[in-house]
Design a protein around this motif. Structure first.
Motif, PDB file in Angstrom:
ATOM      1  N   ARG A 190     -10.116   6.346  -0.819  1.00  0.00           N
ATOM      2  CA  ARG A 190      -9.876   5.778  -2.146  1.00  0.00           C
ATOM      3  C   ARG A 190     -11.014   6.126  -3.096  1.00  0.00           C
ATOM      4  O   ARG A 190     -10.791   6.587  -4.228  1.00  0.00           O
ATOM      5  CB  ARG A 190      -9.715   4.259  -2.021  1.00  0.00           C
ATOM      6  N   TYR A 249      -5.951  -0.187  -4.424  1.00  0.00           N
ATOM      7  CA  TYR A 249      -5.772   0.300  -3.057  1.00  0.00           C
ATOM      8  C   TYR A 249      -7.065   0.068  -2.267  1.00  0.00           C
ATOM      9  O   TYR A 249      -8.017   0.844  -2.355  1.00  0.00           O
ATOM     10  CB  TYR A 249      -5.418   1.788  -3.072  1.00  0.00           C
ATOM     11  N   TYR A 275      -0.558  -0.240   8.347  1.00  0.00           N
ATOM     12  CA  TYR A 275      -0.498  -1.515   7.625  1.00  0.00           C
ATOM     13  C   TYR A 275       0.904  -2.107   7.695  1.00  0.00           C
ATOM     14  O   TYR A 275       1.077  -3.306   7.942  1.00  0.00           O
ATOM     15  CB  TYR A 275      -0.909  -1.329   6.164  1.00  0.00           C
ATOM     16  N   THR A 288      -0.813   3.911   5.469  1.00  0.00           N
ATOM     17  CA  THR A 288       0.063   2.775   5.145  1.00  0.00           C
ATOM     18  C   THR A 288       1.046   2.479   6.272  1.00  0.00           C
ATOM     19  O   THR A 288       1.642   1.403   6.313  1.00  0.00           O
ATOM     20  CB  THR A 288       0.846   3.022   3.845  1.00  0.00           C
ATOM     21  N   TYR A 297       0.829  -1.200   0.000  1.00  0.00           N
ATOM     22  CA  TYR A 297       0.000   0.000   0.000  1.00  0.00           C
ATOM     23  C   TYR A 297       0.869   1.257   0.000  1.00  0.00           C
ATOM     24  O   TYR A 297       0.497   2.284  -0.581  1.00  0.00           O
ATOM     25  CB  TYR A 297      -0.945  -0.003   1.202  1.00  0.00           C
ATOM     26  N   LEU A 299      -7.119  -0.442   1.160  1.00  0.00           N
ATOM     27  CA  LEU A 299      -6.778  -0.367   2.582  1.00  0.00           C
ATOM     28  C   LEU A 299      -7.887   0.276   3.405  1.00  0.00           C
ATOM     29  O   LEU A 299      -8.025  -0.032   4.594  1.00  0.00           O
ATOM     30  CB  LEU A 299      -5.463   0.408   2.747  1.00  0.00           C
TER      31      LEU A 299
END
Length: 468
Positions: A318, A451, A373, A370, A254, A453
């Motif tokens: 996103r 993406y 993550y 990110t 990511y 996430l």
């Protein structure tokens, strides 16, 4: 597969962070949001003025050849890429009572302003030594700017882990940055002229801008607070090796997507800002349209910013970005109806400005997400390195976009100095202002489709809290 179920299959993971004491329910106060946004306003009072006017100043006020200035700036882009990574690692190693990123705003606020003034105070010596002076001072400014900008971007992830609050912080940041662009682009030349013009007027102008920038950086430092820390006591007390930190980035897909998005977006930005002067002169046949188009674009980005926070809260960052890219594409389609119609160009520009708002308001916030993550996946939290990659993407993207302008114009047979241009030269200008940015919008949508996430982030945060 949920975040929690996936973590059980990853061997050798370490304890990760929580938002101690920042929880997902915490609200960031208005003063702190404004204070954070003022950091980018401070940067733009100095950096944006340099970006817009520095080449003009060196060539038309000091009298240095444009080719030499271009070579200095090309070298600086390479130097910036190295310094960004180095600064990210320095941030991750910083330990102070003010935090790891925030204190750099205090330490470098005055040096940044002083170095910018030095940049314009070119001594009256031989041309060779003037070039040496410019090369040294310009790279010093770039280095100090990196020392401020990378920590400033990193602070978004250290103030809170809440996705919505991060988005709000980013909205304030980008909105005040655009205010800075409008102020600087409209005030620099009048102020320098009012102060007598020539080198003296420019130096005093940047003393004023530098003083304002320093005050704003200190205001940002005073009104913000770092809350997010690694839960792992070992990582709180020690630092991660550079090699291990870089390997962590390689495992964070990511981060790679977000950094690629930022890089491509700044190629778009460079094309958009650099090609407008050629489009106005040779396609619209009116150089006054440069200011009108630029102001319309920025003004409607600011208007669109009012909708970004509720949009990202309801649909995710996103999806908001994808909607923004689709709106931007529609703006270009309006312009394609008649490439020389001023009304359609302005209408398309307004639409593009509205579409740009959720992109500006979300791209650095997705970079911040990110971090969690990467920590969830590897057990290592390295905010500085993550944001240094994003900063490097900005600079490389801007450099590539600027280079593309020169390459495409040269390929089309553009002849500088005004006068008639060939059909291929006119096509190259249209390509830079419309066709290439339009293609980039399509590529950015494709990139964002990978993406996902946003929907995984809440379960990742819960899992990090459970581990801690």
């Amino acid at each position: 597969m949920s975040a929690s179920s996936q973590t059980s299959t990853l061997p050798g993971e370490h304890a990760a962070s929580t938002a101690s004491p920042a929880t997902s329910a915490e609200k960031i106060g208005l003063l702190e949001k404004i204070g954070y946004g003022c950091g980018d306003l401070a940067s733009n009072f100095i950096w944006q003025a340099m970006s817009i006017f520095i080449v003009y100043y060196y060539t038309d006020v000091i009298g240095v050849a444009a080719g030499i200035i271009g070579s200095i700036m090309l070298f600086s882009r390479v130097f910036d890429g190295v310094s960004d990574i180095a600064m990210g690692y320095v941030i991750d190693k910083t330990r102070s009572r003010h935090g790891k990123a925030r204190p750099w705003l205090l330490w470098l606020a005055v040096p940044f302003a002083l170095s910018a003034v030095m940049l314009f105070a070119v001594p009256d010596v031989s041309p060779f030594w003037q070039v040496v002076y410019i090369a040294v001072t310009y790279n010093v400014v770039c280095l100090v700017y990196t020392g401020l900008n990378v920590p400033y971007g990193t602070m978004n992830s250290l103030i809170t882990q809440d996705q919505y609050q991060r988005s709000l912080l980013n909205v304030y940041r980008m909105s005040l940055a655009l205010v800075g662009v409008l102020l600087v682009s409209n005030l620099t030349l009048p102020v320098a002229t009012l102060l007598g013009g020539g080198q003296f007027g420019w130096v005093v102008t940047f003393m004023i801008f530098g003083s304002i920038g320093t005050a704003l950086f200190i205001f940002t430092f005073k009104t913000t607070r770092e809350r997010v820390k690694p839960a792992s006591q070992s990582q709180r007390d020690s630092t991660v090796a550079l090699k291990e930190s870089l390997l962590t980035l390689c495992k964070n897909r990511y981060w790679a997507l977000a950094t690629s998005f930022i890089l491509m977006t700044y190629i778009f930005n460079a094309l958009n800002s650099g090609a407008v002067v050629y489009y106005a002169e040779y396609i619209l046949d009116d150089t006054w349209m440069v200011g009108i188009v630029t102001t319309a674009y920025i003004a409607f980005i600011l208007v669109g910013m009012a909708c970004v926070a509720p949009l990202t809260k309801r649909y995710g960052k996103r999806n908001a970005i994808i909607v923004g890219e689709l709106i931007t594409i529609f703006g270009y389609l309006v312009m394609l109806i008649d490439l020389s119609n001023v009304t359609l160009i302005i209408a398309g520009t307004i639409i593009r400005g509205i579409g740009k708002a959720p992109i500006n308001g979300s791209m650095f916030a997705i970079l911040g997400d990110t971090i969690e993550y990467g920590e969830w996946k590897t057990g290592i939290r390295n905010e500085g390195m993550v944001y240094s990659g994003g900063s490097m993407g900005i600079k490389i993207g801007s450099g590539l976009g600027t280079a593309l302008i020169g390459w495409v114009l040269a390929f089309g047979g553009y002849v500088g100095g005004g006068g008639e241009q060939s059909a291929t030269a006119l096509l190259s200008i249209q390509t830079l202002f419309i066709y290439l940015p339009l293609a980039l919008c399509v590529l950015l949508i494709v990139l964002m489709l990978f993406y996902d996430l946003d929907k995984r982030y809440p379960s990742i945060i819960e899992d990090l809290k459970a581990r801690a």
